[in-house]
Every structure is written in C-alpha cells, then in structure tokens.
Design an enzyme around this catalytic site. Sequence first.
Site, short mmCIF file in Angstrom:
data_model
loop_
_atom_site.label_atom_id
_atom_site.label_comp_id
_atom_site.label_asym_id
_atom_site.label_seq_id
_atom_site.Cartn_x
_atom_site.Cartn_y
_atom_site.Cartn_z
N HIS A 450 54.65 -17.95 -21.64
CA HIS A 450 53.51 -17.93 -20.76
C HIS A 450 53.00 -19.25 -20.20
O HIS A 450 52.90 -19.25 -18.91
CB HIS A 450 52.33 -17.38 -21.55
CG HIS A 450 51.07 -17.33 -21.05
ND1 HIS A 450 50.06 -16.11 -20.88
CD2 HIS A 450 50.15 -18.16 -20.45
CE1 HIS A 450 49.21 -16.19 -20.20
NE2 HIS A 450 49.01 -17.70 -20.15
N GLU A 451 53.16 -20.34 -20.87
CA GLU A 451 52.55 -21.58 -20.60
C GLU A 451 53.64 -22.31 -19.55
O GLU A 451 53.47 -22.75 -18.35
CB GLU A 451 52.36 -22.70 -21.51
CG GLU A 451 51.26 -22.05 -22.37
CD GLU A 451 49.85 -21.68 -21.81
OE1 GLU A 451 49.67 -22.28 -20.53
OE2 GLU A 451 48.85 -21.07 -22.42
N HIS A 455 52.69 -19.82 -15.93
CA HIS A 455 51.91 -20.60 -15.05
C HIS A 455 52.71 -21.68 -14.10
O HIS A 455 52.45 -22.25 -13.22
CB HIS A 455 50.99 -21.38 -15.88
CG HIS A 455 49.89 -20.69 -16.53
ND1 HIS A 455 49.21 -19.60 -15.70
CD2 HIS A 455 49.42 -20.39 -17.66
CE1 HIS A 455 48.43 -19.00 -16.55
NE2 HIS A 455 48.34 -19.56 -17.68
#
Length: 727
Positions: A450-451, A455
């Site tokens: 996710h990170e 992003h």
Amino acid sequence: MVDSQYVLPNDIGISLLDCQDAFRLLSKGEKMYAHYISRASWYGGLVVLLQTSPESPAIYVLLQKLFRAQPLSELQEAATAVGMTSEEYQAFLVYAAGVYSNMGNYKSFGDTKFVPNLPQEKLKALVWQSRAYKQNPKGMEDLWKMCSELMYSLDDRQKQLGLGSKGTTTYFSGNCDLADAELAQKFLDSKGISAYNTRLFKTEGADGKSLYEVRLASVIKDDASLEQETDNKCGITEVDGVTFKVVRGDYSPLLKRVVENLEKAKCHAATPNVVKMLEQYIRCFRTGSIEAHKEGSKHWIKDAGPIVESYIGFIESYRDPYGSRGEFEGFVAVVNKDMSAKFAQLVSSAERLLPELPWPKEFEKDCFLKPDFTSLDVLTFAGSGIPAGINIPNYDDIRQTVGFKNVSLGNVLAVAYSTQKEKLTFLEEEDKDLYIKWKSPSFEVQVGLHELLGHGSGKLFVQDDQGKFNFESSVVNPETGEMIKSWYKQGETWDSKFCTVASTYEECRAECVGMYLCLNREVLKIFGHEGSDADDVIYVNWLTMVRAGVLGLEFYTPETQKWRQAHMQARFVILRVLLEAGQGFVTVRQTTGSDGKPDAIITLDRNKISSVGMTAIKKFLRKLQVYKSTADVESGRALYSSYSEVTDSEPERFLTLRETVLLRKEARKMFVQANTRIEGEDVQFRNYEATTAGLIQSFVERFSEDDEGLESDLQELSRSDLPFWNN
C-alpha cells in the site's frame, strides 16, 4: 441513554506502545535528538485541539488542571463524595483518555463526536469538589462555562465533523459552506499559496461585502521579521467583489515552542543534511512558508536509513471537509532492523513489480525513485491518531521528482491488530482461527505494498508555468482509446483538483494496489511466506478487506449521506466492486446471531481470488489511475461516488446492515506512549501502565515543565476564535 455510537465503552482496549528496548540502544546524542524532536511534536500536537472543535482546547485544559492538582486516588474519593458510582468514575476516566488520545472530543478514526458517559451534573459536581477548583474557583468556573454545553451537545451539526450544515469544523468559521471553500481555493491557487497550513474565517466588511481572512500558521504575526521576500504572502486582495485578507500568526504560541525544541534538536543532528532539514522546518513554522517545509522534506528524503526517524508539520488532509488543509502531526521512532531488511528487499523489487500494475507504462513515473522504507518502533506520535503505515511527504511534485519515504510502524501493528476470537464479528467459524493466525502477517504485506507501490506509483500529467508538458502528446487514454484531453495546469495539485474526494480516492487506489500485488509470489517470499502459508496470507488479506468494507458502514452518516473516514469509505468501495463481480465470489448474508440479535456472515471464495477477484480489481484500479493521471475530475468523482453510495436496495441492504454493524462494533484501541525527560546530562525514559490511569498520567507529566503558561495560551487561542464558530 446516549446512543452508544457517541460514547466510549468502559472496557475500551488500551495498549502500551513499547519502545523501551529500542530507545536504550541509542547513543547519547541520538537520545537527545529524539527527546527534542519529541518535545516539538507534542507541543505541535496541541494545535490539533484548535483544529478539531471549538470546545476541545477548553476541555483539554480543564482535564489537565483536574489531574495535575491531585492524584487519581484522591480524585476518586471526591467522585464518591459527590455520588458518582464506580462505573461513572471509570466512564469519566475513559472520556478523558479519549480526549487525550484523539487530541479533542471527536474520534480521529471516523470523526464522530464522543461525550462523557455520565450525567453532566455529576461531572460538574466532581469539578467543584476537586482540589483544582479549591485552588482557583473562578478559573475552573470559566473553563466549565467555555466547554460544558458543547462537551455534552449532540445536536445534529455537532455529531460529526463537517462543513456548513453537515457538521462541525474549525478549519472554517461557522458561516462557511462548500461554495466558500471552493472560492477560497481558487484564490489560494491564483496566489500560489498552499492551503495546508491555513484556516478560513468569513466576516462581513464595513461595506456589507464578504471578507475572507486566510490565516497562515506561523510564529511571527507580521511581515517585519521575514527572512526572505518570497515568504511574503500577506495582504489584502479584491477578487470579483470579494475581499481576501491573508494574515500570519495562527497557533503562534504553540509553534513558538515547536521552533524552540527544533533549535535544540539541531545541536544533536547526526548529519549536516539533517541540520538543513531542521532549519527549513523552523523557517516554515516561523513564517508560515509551505515552500520551506517542502525544502525541508527534500532534505528529509535524502536522509536515508537514520537510526532515529521523524517527520513534523501540517501533514494529512483527511479531516479538512474540503480536503486541502493539513492536520498537525509529528512523530519520532527508532528503526527495527529485522523488519526493515524485508522492506528493503521489497524496494529492490519495486522496478520489477511496477510494470505488473494494470495501466500503460506512460501512466507510470518516468523513473522510480527508490525510497527509504523502514519499520519503526514509535517513541512519539503526536496528533489525532496513530496510523500503521505512512507514505510521505504528501506533496505530489516532490513525490514525482525527488521521491518519498515509506514507514511501517511495527509496534503499532503488533498491538493494534491483535484480535480475540470471541470479539471477531461477521466471519464463518472456520475462518476465524485462520484470520487470527494470519491477520497481522497479511496486514504487514498489505501495508508494505500500500505504502510503497500504492502511494508511490502512478504519474500525474502536468503542464508547467512555461507551458511545457511532462508527457508526450500521443499518449492514449486506455479507457477511451483517444489521446488524453486533460491534465494538471500550473498551480493545480491532486488535492486542489479532487479536493473532497482526494484523500479517500487515493487510499482506495493504494489499497487496490496492495490487493492486486499480494498475489505475487515474489512479494510473499520476501515476507517469508511460501506454499500453503502464502495461500493463507492472500486469502486473509482479501478477506480482511471485504470485512473492513462491511465494518466501514459505521463511518457513514445516513442523515447527511456523508462518509466520515477516508480509509473506511475506500474499503466499502472495494467491497462494492467485489460484490459487483458476481459469480458467488463475495457474499454478505444478513442473519440472526445466537443471542437473537441481527448479525451478518461474510463469505469469500478463495478459489476465485486469482480469477474473478483479480479481474475486478484490475479493471477498477486502472480507471482510478487513469482518472487521477489525467486530472479527469468529472469521471473520477462519478466513478467513486457511484461505488460510495449506501442504499437499502436488495440484495445487500446496506443501511440495514449498517445498523447491525453499529450493534456489534468494537471500539478502536487507545495507545499509551512513553515520555522522555532530561535529568542532568542524560535522557530518562518513562513508561506507563496500559490503563486509563496510565494514559492520563502520561499526559499530566508530558507538559508539566511549563503547563501554566501553555494552558493560558491554549485558553486564549480558543477564546479568541469563539466568535467565529458562533456565526
């Protein structure tokens, strides 16, 4: 009886964020640096009180005075003397702990107000019986008058954070609505002023026309002390018959303390680069210059692999109803070397993994700027709440050209996502043991993806102030088959274009990336999962997301048709996408529990994850990225809004399901954090017990050095703002 949605239960979970062993291994200089950055973070964290609700600062000061004046054991005796039951006294302690943990009286996760779960007259009687009242009757009465009514109020507008008639916010004066926010954003964009560290106050000028006061957060209150001409953003501007006045000095007394501690931290900085970083942060907080914070962030990105990691400033825009203003946040953490080694492997694999994402290469960054990705044990996290992972900075231009860092907060993950079987809702019995076993390991994988690749992925198509494009004119939109027709113009950012949906849309995109790439066996092997274990990690990760989509209904308000939490809205959207995929892949069946009350059961066909599930996420994720890359606000909003709708139509009947979710919800845990204090030439570390009493004591001791002046400043800041909330 108060609706349970608006009170914190007496048995709420409280966990210690243990960082003691990691802190002990630091050198003396590292301990001093960590201490002063922590002090800066805690003082800055108090800004959140002023960013949350009109009453939050006064409530905080009232509690600090009560608890500092006498031990909790004596205060309990006073409570008994005024007729409080033991349950009511515990409810008071839980409420106080909640205010400290959330830096205000609205939940950091969900933005719902919480009120004391005891009669108002009994709480007032306790205040009057306290030693703090006996020492200063008038002062305590003034505080009570400032906050007691709103402390207990559950009028519709005060039940949740929101703009205009939709809720409460202190980012805007009470008479502002969405049209005012949009008008102000256009003005800020035209002047090259970032909204991150601003608030907006609307009044009426002498001529009867609207006057908007834009407040910049800064220590200095005028332009006389500016170091650089480029920092001069203040002044009065007429725009289409409306006057804008930009002023400095918002939160000045608190930011002054932040700056003082950052100056002290400079003396213990590990490298010249860190000194430059701190100097830019100091300039930002002194003058209100977001450009300075961006420069500091560039130095921070270059500070690869520090033993003590930190970041501080106006960071996340989740709680601004318009989505452009940042809440103050500051953290200090110590590297966990074992887990960081796994994340380093993931970073090394990123360039091989990015091409697997479901969009053409033209929609990916020209060059992947390998970030620092570390697992950290939190020493200090000041703000309204503590996340499990972070990808920062949030400035898209820096992400695109300089890079970013990823942070996984290991000691948060270790305690936040532990689950008791008897409290595990909405799952089949045969799934519960598997869920408990693999929830934390699967979440570790999801956070990493996710990170880093959520992003950290994707390109924004931009035209700069010279008219130059960062993309070829022949790029084809894969959704339309035509050449792209829209992009970001000079001064436009992701937040300013997509504003109210920007945060949740981006969280949804990152979650989808994590789900999509967790099927990659190379990724799972990095985290130590192979064979049937890897299969279980995939299954539990997808099951967790589906369950989170159901649980997310708690954070939807039917009366206003608004979502109150970006991540949970994102997970509900993903649930809708997977339900829409059909073929029996995901089902949510409403039923009756063994207690005779409404219940629900979630099923996920694990054999269809790599076919039905992956296909659905692939198509949806590509749309999200294409609309984001091309600044196609109209298509992006339409797509996201359609999946965000909560209705009671068959077969899911989400509004009915929401009632079941509220009936069976478990309160989010609160964390107790350590304190550091300088004694002689050494930094002393102090832990507290994982109870309401321990959490309260940690805050009593956190600001004891200059609490009187600090509390007076908070009161004065709050009092000066009150007329704007009453509009």
